[in-house]
Design a protein around this motif. Structure first.
Motif, PDB file in Angstrom:
ATOM      1  N   PHE A 364      -1.554  15.347  10.554  1.00  0.00           N
ATOM      2  CA  PHE A 364      -2.182  14.031  10.677  1.00  0.00           C
ATOM      3  C   PHE A 364      -1.554  13.044   9.700  1.00  0.00           C
ATOM      4  O   PHE A 364      -0.947  13.423   8.691  1.00  0.00           O
ATOM      5  CB  PHE A 364      -3.701  14.096  10.467  1.00  0.00           C
ATOM      6  N   ILE A 365      -1.704  11.750  10.020  1.00  0.00           N
ATOM      7  CA  ILE A 365      -1.189  10.662   9.192  1.00  0.00           C
ATOM      8  C   ILE A 365      -2.302  10.237   8.233  1.00  0.00           C
ATOM      9  O   ILE A 365      -3.412   9.934   8.659  1.00  0.00           O
ATOM     10  CB  ILE A 365      -0.767   9.465  10.070  1.00  0.00           C
ATOM     11  N   TRP A 366      -2.005  10.232   6.935  1.00  0.00           N
ATOM     12  CA  TRP A 366      -3.027   9.842   5.964  1.00  0.00           C
ATOM     13  C   TRP A 366      -2.797   8.438   5.403  1.00  0.00           C
ATOM     14  O   TRP A 366      -3.692   7.864   4.766  1.00  0.00           O
ATOM     15  CB  TRP A 366      -3.124  10.863   4.836  1.00  0.00           C
ATOM     16  N   LEU A 367      -1.626   7.870   5.672  1.00  0.00           N
ATOM     17  CA  LEU A 367      -1.341   6.505   5.237  1.00  0.00           C
ATOM     18  C   LEU A 367      -0.125   6.019   6.000  1.00  0.00           C
ATOM     19  O   LEU A 367       0.764   6.803   6.341  1.00  0.00           O
ATOM     20  CB  LEU A 367      -1.071   6.464   3.720  1.00  0.00           C
ATOM     21  N   SER A 368      -0.082   4.712   6.280  1.00  0.00           N
ATOM     22  CA  SER A 368       1.081   4.135   6.944  1.00  0.00           C
ATOM     23  C   SER A 368       1.336   2.749   6.379  1.00  0.00           C
ATOM     24  O   SER A 368       0.426   1.907   6.363  1.00  0.00           O
ATOM     25  CB  SER A 368       0.861   4.060   8.464  1.00  0.00           C
ATOM     26  N   LEU A 369       2.560   2.513   5.904  1.00  0.00           N
ATOM     27  CA  LEU A 369       2.921   1.244   5.286  1.00  0.00           C
ATOM     28  C   LEU A 369       4.090   0.613   6.039  1.00  0.00           C
ATOM     29  O   LEU A 369       5.084   1.285   6.308  1.00  0.00           O
ATOM     30  CB  LEU A 369       3.312   1.444   3.814  1.00  0.00           C
ATOM     31  N   ASP A 370       3.952  -0.651   6.359  1.00  0.00           N
ATOM     32  CA  ASP A 370       5.002  -1.406   7.036  1.00  0.00           C
ATOM     33  C   ASP A 370       5.848  -2.110   5.990  1.00  0.00           C
ATOM     34  O   ASP A 370       5.394  -3.056   5.334  1.00  0.00           O
ATOM     35  CB  ASP A 370       4.380  -2.427   7.993  1.00  0.00           C
ATOM     36  N   GLY A 371       7.088  -1.640   5.814  1.00  0.00           N
ATOM     37  CA  GLY A 371       7.962  -2.194   4.788  1.00  0.00           C
ATOM     38  C   GLY A 371       8.386  -3.620   5.030  1.00  0.00           C
ATOM     39  O   GLY A 371       8.901  -4.278   4.115  1.00  0.00           O
ATOM     40  N   ASN A 372       8.189  -4.130   6.245  1.00  0.00           N
ATOM     41  CA  ASN A 372       8.597  -5.495   6.560  1.00  0.00           C
ATOM     42  C   ASN A 372       7.477  -6.513   6.348  1.00  0.00           C
ATOM     43  O   ASN A 372       7.696  -7.711   6.562  1.00  0.00           O
ATOM     44  CB  ASN A 372       9.074  -5.573   8.015  1.00  0.00           C
ATOM     45  N   LYS A 373       6.292  -6.039   5.966  1.00  0.00           N
ATOM     46  CA  LYS A 373       5.157  -6.942   5.812  1.00  0.00           C
ATOM     47  C   LYS A 373       4.884  -7.228   4.340  1.00  0.00           C
ATOM     48  O   LYS A 373       5.345  -6.511   3.442  1.00  0.00           O
ATOM     49  CB  LYS A 373       3.914  -6.332   6.469  1.00  0.00           C
ATOM     50  N   SER A 374       4.105  -8.281   4.099  1.00  0.00           N
ATOM     51  CA  SER A 374       3.734  -8.658   2.744  1.00  0.00           C
ATOM     52  C   SER A 374       2.665  -7.709   2.213  1.00  0.00           C
ATOM     53  O   SER A 374       2.129  -6.864   2.941  1.00  0.00           O
ATOM     54  CB  SER A 374       3.219 -10.100   2.722  1.00  0.00           C
ATOM     55  N   PHE A 375       2.310  -7.907   0.954  1.00  0.00           N
ATOM     56  CA  PHE A 375       1.434  -6.967   0.255  1.00  0.00           C
ATOM     57  C   PHE A 375       0.107  -6.752   0.978  1.00  0.00           C
ATOM     58  O   PHE A 375      -0.329  -5.618   1.168  1.00  0.00           O
ATOM     59  CB  PHE A 375       1.186  -7.481  -1.166  1.00  0.00           C
ATOM     60  N   PHE A 376      -0.553  -7.826   1.409  1.00  0.00           N
ATOM     61  CA  PHE A 376      -1.898  -7.712   1.948  1.00  0.00           C
ATOM     62  C   PHE A 376      -1.921  -7.165   3.385  1.00  0.00           C
ATOM     63  O   PHE A 376      -2.947  -6.656   3.829  1.00  0.00           O
ATOM     64  CB  PHE A 376      -2.604  -9.067   1.897  1.00  0.00           C
ATOM     65  N   SER A 377      -0.819  -7.322   4.098  1.00  0.00           N
ATOM     66  CA  SER A 377      -0.796  -6.840   5.484  1.00  0.00           C
ATOM     67  C   SER A 377       0.092  -5.613   5.656  1.00  0.00           C
ATOM     68  O   SER A 377       0.454  -5.249   6.758  1.00  0.00           O
ATOM     69  CB  SER A 377      -0.312  -7.952   6.415  1.00  0.00           C
ATOM     70  N   LYS A 378       0.440  -4.978   4.543  1.00  0.00           N
ATOM     71  CA  LYS A 378       1.383  -3.867   4.557  1.00  0.00           C
ATOM     72  C   LYS A 378       0.801  -2.596   5.181  1.00  0.00           C
ATOM     73  O   LYS A 378       1.499  -1.838   5.842  1.00  0.00           O
ATOM     74  CB  LYS A 378       1.820  -3.577   3.114  1.00  0.00           C
ATOM     75  N   VAL A 379      -0.481  -2.369   4.968  1.00  0.00           N
ATOM     76  CA  VAL A 379      -1.118  -1.128   5.432  1.00  0.00           C
ATOM     77  C   VAL A 379      -1.415  -1.222   6.928  1.00  0.00           C
ATOM     78  O   VAL A 379      -2.011  -2.188   7.397  1.00  0.00           O
ATOM     79  CB  VAL A 379      -2.413  -0.849   4.656  1.00  0.00           C
ATOM     80  N   ARG A 380      -0.978  -0.209   7.676  1.00  0.00           N
ATOM     81  CA  ARG A 380      -1.314  -0.126   9.105  1.00  0.00           C
ATOM     82  C   ARG A 380      -2.623   0.653   9.220  1.00  0.00           C
ATOM     83  O   ARG A 380      -2.629   1.876   9.415  1.00  0.00           O
ATOM     84  CB  ARG A 380      -0.198   0.586   9.873  1.00  0.00           C
ATOM     85  N   TRP A 381      -3.742  -0.041   9.139  1.00  0.00           N
ATOM     86  CA  TRP A 381      -5.044   0.617   9.089  1.00  0.00           C
ATOM     87  C   TRP A 381      -5.337   1.397  10.363  1.00  0.00           C
ATOM     88  O   TRP A 381      -6.027   2.428  10.317  1.00  0.00           O
ATOM     89  CB  TRP A 381      -6.142  -0.423   8.843  1.00  0.00           C
ATOM     90  N   ARG A 382      -4.812   0.951  11.497  1.00  0.00           N
ATOM     91  CA  ARG A 382      -5.119   1.618  12.762  1.00  0.00           C
ATOM     92  C   ARG A 382      -4.525   3.028  12.835  1.00  0.00           C
ATOM     93  O   ARG A 382      -4.930   3.830  13.682  1.00  0.00           O
ATOM     94  CB  ARG A 382      -4.594   0.786  13.937  1.00  0.00           C
TER      95      ARG A 382
END
Length: 389
Positions: A364-382
Motif C-alpha cells: 500500500f501507498i502511505w504517502l505521495s508527494l508531487d515534486g512539481n507542486k508547491s509546498f501546500f499542494s505537494k501532498v497527493r491526499w487522494r
C-alpha cells in the motif's frame, strides 16, 4: 535469613544510567527493531521513475510486504543496518563480502500471481549500473543488494508469453490490462500545450517534438486519449512507439527493436509491441541445448542457476568442462513489465527474473508527494493509504 544477601548489595552498588547511555540504548533498540521489521515483515520504498504510471506515480512512498512471498535470509550479513548498496549520501559501500551465506526463503502466505505488483532485485549487471558508461567500474552486487525494481508480473513459470500489437497473451489467452496502463502517443495541436492543460489532464511528462505545427510525445491512458480528442485545439492523437530513430512511428510486426531480449535479431525479430512467443523457465523443466535455447536461456544457466562452472563456448554449453545437451532448471523465473509500456525498461529488454531475486509484494501507498507542486499542494491526499493493485 537472607542467603542471597549479595544480590541486594550488587543492586545497591549499581549506578543509574546516564542520559547518554539511555539514548544509546534507545537508539540501539530502535535500530534492531527497525532492521528486523524491514527484513521480516515490511520495507519502505519510493517510486523514482515513471515506468509504472499511472498505477504508481513518481513520488509515491509505499510499503512492500516481505511476508506475502516469504522473506529471504541475508546473503551478506556484514552490512550497515538500514542501508542498501551504499552508506547514506556517500559512494562508500555499506557492506563487506568477507562472508557470504547460502540464501533461503522463509515460508510465505502466497506465491507470485499474475498481475501482482512485485519488487525484485534486477538481475543483470548492466541494469545494476544503469547510467554509468564506464563498464570497468561496474559493480556486480550480491543478489540481496542488487538494485530494486518494481514492475507488474505478466508471466509466471512455465507460461508461454506473446505480445500481439501491445496485447499480452499468456498460453494463447489475452490477459486483463491494468486499468490505467499507458502507451506513447503523438499529439498534434493548434498550439503548444500549456502547463495548465497538462495539469488539467494529469499529464506529468511531455516532449515537444516540433513547433510548426506543434507535435507532442505523451504517455497516456485510454481515458486521457478520449478526453484529449474532445478538445477543440487537438487536431489528432496518433499511436506512437518509444523509438526516436523511426520518428516514434508505431512498431510493426517483424520489426526489430534495438536492445530487445533475447539478443539474436535473426531468431527473434521482435519489438516492444510485437514480442514472442517466449517460454518462461520453470523449476524442474528440461530443455534441449541448441542455438535458440542458448540465446534465450544461456545467461540464466550461467549467471542465475548457481552452477559452479557453467560457460558457453562455440555455441555449446559446458558445465564443469563437460558439454551438456540437455539442462534442467533449478528454480522458477518470472516476466515483469511496467504499466507505462512505452516508458519502461523491463523483461522485454533484459530477460527473466529469478525467484531468488524476488523481494516482496507491493502492498500500500502511505504517502505521495508531487515534486512539481508547491509546498501546500505537494501532498497527493487522494493516494493516501491506497492499496496497490
Amino acid at each position: 535469613m537472607n542467603w542471597k544477601f549479595w544480590i541486594k548489595k550488587e543492586k545497591e552498588n549499581q549506578k543509574p544510567k546516564t542520559k547518554v547511555r539511555e539514548w544509546v540504548d534507545a537508539i540501539t533498540f530502535a535500530v534492531v527493531a527497525a532492521t528486523l521489521i524491514r527484513w521480516l515483515i515490511m520495507e519502505a520504498f519510493t517510486i523514482p521513475t515513471p515506468s509504472m504510471e499511472k498505477s504508481l506515480l513518481v513520488g509515491d512512498f509505499l510499503f512492500v510486504s516481505k511476508f506475502h512471498y516469504g522473506t529471504r535470509t541475508p546473503k551478506t550479513p556484514l552490512q550497515l543496518p538500514l542501508t542498501h548498496q551504499k552508506i547514506w549520501l556517500t559512494d562508500v559501500p555499506s557492506y563487506l563480502e568477507w562472508i557470504e551465506l547460502p540464501q533461503y526463503r522463509l515460508p510465505g502466505i502466497t506465491s507470485v500471481k499474475q498481475n501482482d505488483v512485485v519488487v525484485f532485485n534486477v538481475p543483470g549487471i548492466a541494469e545494476n549500473n544503469y547510467g554509468n558508461p564506464d563498464q570497468s567500474s561496474w559493480i556486480d552486487y550480491p543478489v540481496d543488494l542488487k538494485t530494486n525494481y518494481i514492475k507488474r508480473c505478466v508471466g509466471l513459470p512455465g507460461d508461454v508469453l506473446k505480445i500481439v500489437d501491445k496485447q499480452i497473451f499468456i498460453n494463447d489467452d489475452p490477459t486483463e490490462r491494468p486499468e490505467e496502463m499507458q502507451f506513447s502517443y503523438l499529439v498534434f495541436s493548434t498550439n503548444v500545450l500549456s502547463q495548465r492543460i497538462l495539469d488539467k489532464f494529469d499529464i506529468p511528462e511531455v516532449q515537444l517534438l516540433d513547433n510548426d505545427p506543434p507535435v507532442h510525445l505523451l504517455y497516456l491512458t485510454n481515458q486521457q486519449v478520449k478526453a484529449l480528442e474532445e478538445e477543440s485545439y487537438i487536431k489528432e492523437v496518433r499511436p506512437a512507439s518509444n523509438n526516436p530513430y523511426k520518428r516514434f512511428a508505431p512498431y510493426e510486426q517483424g520489426e526489430l527493436d534495438s536492445g530487445i531480449f533475447p539478443d539474436d535479431s535473426e531468431l527473434f525479430p521482435w519489438n516492444a509491441d510485437w514480442y514472442g512467443p517466449l517460454k518462461i523457465p520453470a523449476e524442474g523443466e528440461t530443455i534441449s541445448i541448441n542455438r535458440k535455447s542458448l540465446a534465450t536461456y544461456g545467461k540464466v544457466i550461467t549467471d542465475y542457476e548457481h552452477n559452479d562452472n557453467a560457460e558457453i563456448k562455440d555455441q555449446k554449453l559446458l558445465i564443469n568442462g563437460q558439454e551438456v545437451n540437455e539442462y534442467t532448471f533449478k528454480q522458477n523465473y518470472y516476466f515483469m513489465m511496467g504499466d507505462n509500456r512505452h516508458n519502461s525498461l523491463d523483461s522485454r529488454y533484459w530477460g527473466f527474473v529469478p525467484e531468488d531475486h524476488i523481494v516482496g509484494k507491493g502492498f500500500f501507498i502511505w504517502l505521495s508527494l508531487d515534486g512539481n507542486k508547491s509546498f501546500f499542494s505537494k501532498v497527493r491526499w487522494r493516494r493516501f493509504l491506497n492499496l496497490i493493485e
